[in-house]
Design an enzyme around this catalytic site. Structure first.
Site, PDB file in Angstrom:
ATOM      1  N   SER A 254      42.070  32.433  45.179  1.00  0.00           N
ATOM      2  CA  SER A 254      41.068  33.485  45.251  1.00  0.00           C
ATOM      3  C   SER A 254      40.022  33.142  46.312  1.00  0.00           C
ATOM      4  CB  SER A 254      40.461  33.698  43.863  1.00  0.00           C
ATOM      5  OG  SER A 254      39.757  34.907  43.788  1.00  0.00           O
ATOM      6  N   HIS A 399      46.257  37.403  38.375  1.00  0.00           N
ATOM      7  CA  HIS A 399      45.441  36.573  39.261  1.00  0.00           C
ATOM      8  C   HIS A 399      45.339  35.162  38.676  1.00  0.00           C
ATOM      9  CE1 HIS A 399      42.733  36.345  42.661  1.00  0.00           C
ATOM     10  NE2 HIS A 399      41.737  35.868  41.911  1.00  0.00           N
TER      11      HIS A 399
END
Length: 418
Positions: A254, A399
């Protein structure tokens, strides 16, 4: 044990955005198409690999510093000390070194320091490649082994565990340290807040320790600060006899994937970069981004980039760069992007376009580059006929980072690392 390391200039280390008088925002033209990698800002063509390395790549570094990430201070001479004695960990599978990395020009007791945890395969017969990555909440979260020190003085994100008992080993299935060791790789990590806490405050962390290297609009943001910290860890790792200096790999998830990509773009010592689900400001293009736009990321995370990047909110077509050029700066080294099919916010379709637009530079410099369209949907066997030196590896996940990703990453590293 005290080790002093004087740094050399690693290709781009002496190039500053202050050295080039770039146009003010008002004079930048609208360019809906992606800027051509093999063309200088003034329109001159890049004719040879030497032109790329000595002209275009330094120009791109300065452009990204000036308009996107901000200008970081020069490399610093590091001072390394042993934080704890080396010891056996993970049931005898690994050895753990814990060192503190300080900076010779910042000797004060309150100066920022990096506490690096380095896990090594116990049965290694010689130097091994290493994966280096930032962690969000502290080294003690990456494994439940009690030997990993917990530092309760470092600022933690509000989403981090509130106690050592709650947090120890919390992310062990994310980092999969025993699996890396079994595969013959070392793993190094440090808590991101030791360089710069992830908050909109430039009075703490490494920002407070250095005077600005450029004007207010071009002050380095948190992504650049984290990257600077990762490069200081590389300064140490390449001197450790247990580490193969030609096998330094940088990974990040990320926002930390953005920092990983920036690190590899600016530092030739990175053999392989794995920007994992890195999104906008990482592998996803700023132009035509139908997920997280530049306006949104600058508004929600105003400290990540330099203030000049806000000039391009809703006006991305005026950027003289885009993320394919940052990816191209990694060439001819290895780039393995990993994405999740359920993680649409990170915009993996846009980041695939990034790889495809950067590919001509890899091939221009003699690297294999992409094979086919560059996309691999796992689980899949990786071989020289299916994957080049650049690829996007997809799994059907949200994610996160899992051992299935690590299997693909290490299979790629086995195949392509020198």
């Amino acid at each position: 044990m005290l080790l002093r390391i004087a740094l050399a200039c690693f290709s781009l280390g002496v190039v500053s955005a202050m050295a080039a008088p770039f146009p003010p925002f008002e004079e930048l033209p609208e360019r809906p198409e992606l800027p051509a990698p093999l063309m200088m800002l003034n329109g001159d063509p890049v004719k040879t690999p030497e032109d790329w390395m000595t002209k275009r790549r330094p120009e791109l570094k300065a452009l990204f510093e000036h308009y996107v990430y901000g200008v970081a201070p020069a490399e610093a001479e590091i001072v390394v000390s042993e934080t704890a004695p080396e010891q056996s960990v993970l049931g005898g599978k690994g050895r753990l070194k814990q060192v503190t990395i300080g900076f010779k020009n910042l000797p004060g007791a309150d100066a920022p320091r990096i506490r690096l945890a380095l896990f090594l395969p116990a049965d290694a017969k010689g130097p091994v490649p290493v994966f280096l990555g930032l962690n969000k909440c502290g080294n003690y979260t990456v494994t439940d082994d009690p030997a990993v020190l917990h530092n309760d003085e470092t600022w933690c994100h509000e989403s981090c565990p509130k106690s050592e008992a709650e947090g120890r080993g919390l992310k062990k299935d994310f980092w999969c340290v025993p699996y890396l060791l079994e595969r013959g790789y070392a793993f190094a990590t440090f808590h991101e807040s030791e360089i710069d806490p992830d908050k909109h405050d430039f009075t703490d962390g490494i920002h407070a320790a250095y005077p600005p290297a450029a004007g207010p609009a071009h002050r380095w943001g948190t992504i650049a600060a984290w990257s600077w910290g990762l490069r200081r860890c590389i300064d140490y790792l390449v001197t450790d006899p247990a580490i193969d200096a030609k096998g330094v790999c940088v990974i990040g998830h990320s926002r930390r994937g953005k920092a990983a990509l920036l690190t590899a773009a600016f530092d030739d010592r990175v053999a392989l970069v794995v920007p994992h689900q890195s999104g906008t400001g990482g592998m996803a293009l700023s132009r035509n981004n139908d997920q997280e736009t530049t306006e949104r990321i600058n508004r929600v995370f105003p400290h990540w980039f330099c203030d000049a990047f806000t000039w391009f909110d809703h006006q991305e077509n005026r950027l003289p760069v885009d993320q394919h050029l940052l990816a191209a700066m990694v060439a001819p080294r290895l780039l393995f992007e990993t994405v999740g099919l359920q993680d649409t916010w990170a915009n993996y379709e846009s980041s695939l376009k990034t790889l495809q637009a950067a590919d001509p530079v890899f091939k221009f410099l003699g690297a294999p580059g992409l094979k086919g369209d560059g996309m691999l949907e796992g689980p899949v066997a990786l071989g020289p006929e299916t994957v080049g030196s650049v690829a996007q590896f997809r799994l059907d996940t949200k994610h996160t980072l899992t051992q299935d990703y690590w299997q693909g990453i290490l299979d790629f590293a086995d195949l392509r690392l020198p």
